[in-house]
Design an enzyme around this catalytic site. Sequence first.
Site, PDB file in Angstrom:
ATOM      1  N   HIS A   1      45.898  -8.486 -23.693  1.00 33.98           N
ATOM      2  CA  HIS A   1      45.239  -7.222 -23.373  1.00 33.98           C
ATOM      3  C   HIS A   1      43.726  -7.351 -23.551  1.00 33.98           C
ATOM      4  CE1 HIS A   1      49.337  -5.722 -24.171  1.00 33.98           C
ATOM      5  NE2 HIS A   1      49.012  -4.713 -23.404  1.00 33.98           N
TER       6      HIS A   1
ATOM      7  N   ASP B   1      52.051  -7.567 -14.763  1.00 32.76           N
ATOM      8  CA  ASP B   1      51.609  -6.846 -15.951  1.00 32.76           C
ATOM      9  C   ASP B   1      50.332  -6.108 -15.563  1.00 32.76           C
ATOM     10  OD1 ASP B   1      51.517  -5.880 -18.535  1.00 32.76           O
ATOM     11  OD2 ASP B   1      51.661  -7.835 -19.497  1.00 32.76           O
TER      12      ASP B   1
END
Length: 340
Positions: free
Chosen positions: A184, A256
């Site tokens: 992330h 993702d």
Amino acid sequence: MSSLMIDVQGTSLTAEDNELIAHPKVGGLILFSRNFTSPTQLMALNKSIKAINPELLIAVDHEGGRVQRFRQGFSNIPAMGKIYPQAAKASSSLQQTLFDAGNIATNMGYLMAVEVQSVGIDISFAPVLDIDDISDVIGDRGFHQEPEIIESLACAFIKGMRQAGMKATGKHFPGHGSVKEDSHVAMAVDKRSKNDIFAKDLLVFERMIKSNQLSALMPAHVIYPNVDDLPVGFSAFWLQTILRQQLGFNGVIFSDDLSMQGATPAGGYAQRCEAAYQAGCDMLLVCNDRVGAIAAIDNANLPRRAESERRVKSMLNKSAYDFSELDKNPNWQKSRQFLF
């Protein structure tokens, strides 16, 4: 082509939300905690979304533990990594522990899925199939440290999901648990050999694909330089040669989140979407960045793929449960007895 999955700003739709959801490139929507105040509010939000496009796929990350978007009124699902230790407390053998843990996992899978679907959501991106190893972001989101136990408990969890009518999405292919960095916020690189990755992390995915457990997969934003120089979600070698051809996976491939740091090598949002789509992703997630989502909608060249549309459509919720009536459902009541 309806290949983009975006998000909305709040607990009800704005005029801009309405316009973006109606765009022909948008085929999915993902919800977050900011979109939730109560089950009743969430049901109303989802009805307004489906009123714009009944075939829009609504998703959420509602795994249990620290990744559970909805709290008030929903069951507090434990982290998957807590299930095996809980079962071991009252067990005298490995066989009994696995049996008891599997029973808990099946009931947690059912509980999660039936509650999420009862408010009008199609899927939760679950289960996590990553090994609980050194990762900063996985940890107890994974079922265990051993691939065989992960497979056993994940199959049990999926059994519960299927009983509620929800399709399973395994993540993060081919495994994020042995990579320390959180993709992330950082570039995650796993320098192990191809043999090490395939013999450990990928093993769970391979076995569960062969046993037809998974309707969808989500690849990791991780680079495995001894396999390919590109992050998995942008790699045709990973997604086409290995996943589709060698492993025989025929389900949905969700990217993702393309706003994550691990996706930035592909360029701007339009370039990221195009690269992931060309590599083999069926649906592209652009989350928590409205400017980025608009850039993808306006500029990404995403030619229509009927096969991708068919796969994504197969994930739609066909459950008839309503959240206000769950307390009349004996399976929901039984599953709640396994909460801890």
